[in-house]
Scaffold this active site. Structure first.
Site, PDB file in Angstrom:
ATOM      1  CB  SER A  46      -0.856   0.018   1.266  1.00 15.03           C
ATOM      2  OG  SER A  46      -1.450   1.288   1.460  1.00 15.03           O
ATOM      3  CE1 TYR A  68      -3.916  -2.325   5.445  1.00  9.93           C
ATOM      4  CE2 TYR A  68      -3.446   0.000   5.095  1.00  9.93           C
ATOM      5  CZ  TYR A  68      -3.743  -1.254   4.586  1.00  9.93           C
ATOM      6  OH  TYR A  68      -3.863  -1.444   3.223  1.00  9.93           O
TER       7      TYR A  68
HETATM    8  N1  LIG Z   1      -8.720  -0.773  -1.151  1.00 11.64           N
HETATM    9  C1  LIG Z   1      -7.748   0.048  -0.830  1.00 11.64           C
HETATM   10  O1  LIG Z   1      -7.938   1.258  -0.722  1.00 11.64           O
HETATM   11  C2  LIG Z   1      -6.349  -0.491  -0.621  1.00 11.64           C
HETATM   12  C3  LIG Z   1      -5.285   0.423  -0.649  1.00 11.64           C
HETATM   13  C4  LIG Z   1      -4.006  -0.060  -0.464  1.00 11.64           C
HETATM   14  C5  LIG Z   1      -3.797  -1.418  -0.269  1.00 11.64           C
HETATM   15  N2  LIG Z   1      -4.842  -2.290  -0.240  1.00 11.64           N
HETATM   16  C6  LIG Z   1      -4.568  -3.703  -0.012  1.00 11.64           C
HETATM   17  O2  LIG Z   1      -5.109  -4.460  -1.050  1.00 11.64           O
HETATM   18  C7  LIG Z   1      -5.329  -5.795  -0.605  1.00 11.64           C
HETATM   19  C8  LIG Z   1      -6.701  -6.256  -1.077  1.00 11.64           C
HETATM   20  O3  LIG Z   1      -7.696  -5.476  -0.426  1.00 11.64           O
HETATM   21  P1  LIG Z   1      -8.977  -4.936  -1.198  1.00 11.64           P
HETATM   22  O4  LIG Z   1      -8.849  -3.472  -1.297  1.00 11.64           O
HETATM   23  O5  LIG Z   1      -9.250  -5.701  -2.414  1.00 11.64           O
HETATM   24  O6  LIG Z   1     -10.082  -5.196  -0.052  1.00 11.64           O
HETATM   25  P2  LIG Z   1     -11.265  -6.252   0.049  1.00 11.64           P
HETATM   26  O7  LIG Z   1     -12.198  -6.091  -1.088  1.00 11.64           O
HETATM   27  O8  LIG Z   1     -11.790  -6.085   1.435  1.00 11.64           O
HETATM   28  O9  LIG Z   1     -10.532  -7.658  -0.087  1.00 11.64           O
HETATM   29  C9  LIG Z   1      -9.770  -8.201   0.953  1.00 11.64           C
HETATM   30  C10 LIG Z   1      -9.551  -9.670   0.655  1.00 11.64           C
HETATM   31  O10 LIG Z   1      -8.766 -10.238   1.734  1.00 11.64           O
HETATM   32  C11 LIG Z   1      -9.417 -11.403   2.199  1.00 11.64           C
HETATM   33  N3  LIG Z   1      -9.168 -11.623   3.627  1.00 11.64           N
HETATM   34  C12 LIG Z   1      -9.361 -10.763   4.652  1.00 11.64           C
HETATM   35  N4  LIG Z   1      -9.133 -11.377   5.828  1.00 11.64           N
HETATM   36  C13 LIG Z   1      -8.779 -12.662   5.529  1.00 11.64           C
HETATM   37  C14 LIG Z   1      -8.459 -13.801   6.308  1.00 11.64           C
HETATM   38  N5  LIG Z   1      -8.467 -13.765   7.647  1.00 11.64           N
HETATM   39  N6  LIG Z   1      -8.146 -14.957   5.681  1.00 11.64           N
HETATM   40  C15 LIG Z   1      -8.177 -15.030   4.328  1.00 11.64           C
HETATM   41  N7  LIG Z   1      -8.482 -13.984   3.526  1.00 11.64           N
HETATM   42  C16 LIG Z   1      -8.800 -12.820   4.131  1.00 11.64           C
HETATM   43  C17 LIG Z   1     -10.900 -11.154   1.946  1.00 11.64           C
HETATM   44  O11 LIG Z   1     -11.585 -12.394   1.788  1.00 11.64           O
HETATM   45  P3  LIG Z   1     -12.620 -13.050   2.828  1.00 11.64           P
HETATM   46  O12 LIG Z   1     -13.296 -11.938   3.580  1.00 11.64           O
HETATM   47  O13 LIG Z   1     -13.523 -13.840   1.955  1.00 11.64           O
HETATM   48  O14 LIG Z   1     -11.769 -13.922   3.692  1.00 11.64           O
HETATM   49  C18 LIG Z   1     -10.863 -10.434   0.609  1.00 11.64           C
HETATM   50  O15 LIG Z   1     -10.846 -11.349  -0.451  1.00 11.64           O
HETATM   51  C19 LIG Z   1      -5.150  -5.764   0.918  1.00 11.64           C
HETATM   52  O16 LIG Z   1      -3.883  -6.298   1.237  1.00 11.64           O
HETATM   53  C20 LIG Z   1      -5.202  -4.285   1.246  1.00 11.64           C
HETATM   54  O17 LIG Z   1      -4.475  -3.967   2.400  1.00 11.64           O
HETATM   55  C21 LIG Z   1      -6.122  -1.853  -0.414  1.00 11.64           C
END
Ligand SMILES: NC(=O)c1ccc[n+]([C@@H]2O[C@H](COP(=O)([O-])OP(=O)(O)OC[C@H]3O[C@@H](n4cnc5c(N)ncnc54)[C@H](OP(=O)(O)O)[C@@H]3O)[C@@H](O)[C@H]2O)c1
Length: 256
Positions: free
Chosen positions: A138, A151
């Protein structure tokens, strides 16, 4: 035919990354907790792209999760060419007010599972002289994050770990890339509480655009991929400012 394992592929960036890999002819292994969403995605991927799509349900916050996951891969005879460590979550709030369990789970998913899965799968990639690791960090990695301290620290780990690994595998044929998204439309905003902040909601990118940039960067073996000019500008300006200034700016934006 090569196989890509994507953690956190039930929604957001991980779901779009899974489609990018599948579209290019890779078999995929979809990993997360939400069985229904993964099963539906696997069906879509099989029918749209004609590749194999396996589903493995795993809660990566559990200490034994990665070893169980690797046993399931072995049972199914799956050799992983590319590992996408994407699963992760955040939580907005003061360290002392957020629950200790939630913050520990965050470290287990964002840091420990990512590291252990890499340790399990990287040696085979080096032996084969191909494949690689795409870690999802991130832009939070570049400064401290008051009101979201764990985080931000977890994402600083992801960046440092990825860069270290990249140098270690140099010359082996294995790719190691860190994708560093800024605010992105996904489940993350609502789940973390960041979605209600102006700094987040006014500058989001689509998960598809983030995934496309990450996929391209990984294929080209780029070290760090920051999708979107606004995010790149933010990271560049951060590097010119003293840390005391950047953390005060973040503190103000995150409502401390
Ligand atoms: N969206 C943003 O603004 C942003 C910005 C910078 C970085 N990121 C990073 O991008 C990555 C993906 O996030 P996203 O934005 O796509 O959010 P998201 O839509 O909430 O997806 C998060 C994913 O992680 C999985 N996950 C969460 N807890 C878990 C657990 N205990 N075991 C297994 N899987 C788990 C969730 O699946 P289940 O709930 O089905 O387990 C989901 O598939 C993350 O690492 C996040 O930190 C996001």
């Amino acid at each position: 035919m090569s196989t890509t394992l994507i953690t956190g592929s039930s929604s957001g960036i991980g779901l779009e990354l899974a489609k990018q890999f599948a579209k290019d002819g890779n078999d995929v292994v979809l990993v997360a907790r939400s069985e229904d969403k993964l099963t539906e995605l696997a069906e879509t991927i099989r029918s749209s792209f004609g590749v194999r799509a396996d589903v493995i349900i795993s809660d990566l916050s559990k200490p034994e999760a990665v070893d169980r996951l690797c046993e399931r891969l072995q049972d199914r005879g799956l050799e992983i060419e590319t590992l996408v460590n994407n699963a992760g979550f955040g939580a907005l709030g003061k360290f002392t007010e957020l629950s200790a369990d939630r913050q520990t789970d965050m470290l287990m998913v964002n840091v420990v599972a990512l590291t252990r899965l890499t340790r399990q799968l990287l040696p085979q990639m080096i032996e084969r002289g191909s494949g690689g690791i795409l870690n999802v960090g991130s832009i939070a990695a570049y400064q401290a994050g008051p009101n979201m301290a764990v985080y931000y620290a977890s994402k600083a780990y992801v960046l440092s770990f990825t860069e270290g690994l990249r140098e270690e595998v140099k010359g082996t044929g294995v790719h190691v890339t860190c994708l560093e998204p800024g605010p992105t439309e996904s489940g993350f905003g609502d789940d973390s509480g960041m979605g209600r902040l102006d700094m987040f909601s006014k500058s989001t990118m689509s998960a598809l655009d983030v995934a496309k940039a990450g996929y391209r960067g990984y294929r080209n073996n780029e070290d760090i991929v920051i999708p979107g000019w606004q995010n790149r500008l933010m990271v560049t300006s951060t590097s010119f400012l003293p840390r005391i200034v950047t953390r005060k700016i973040v503190a103000r934006m995150q409502g401390v």
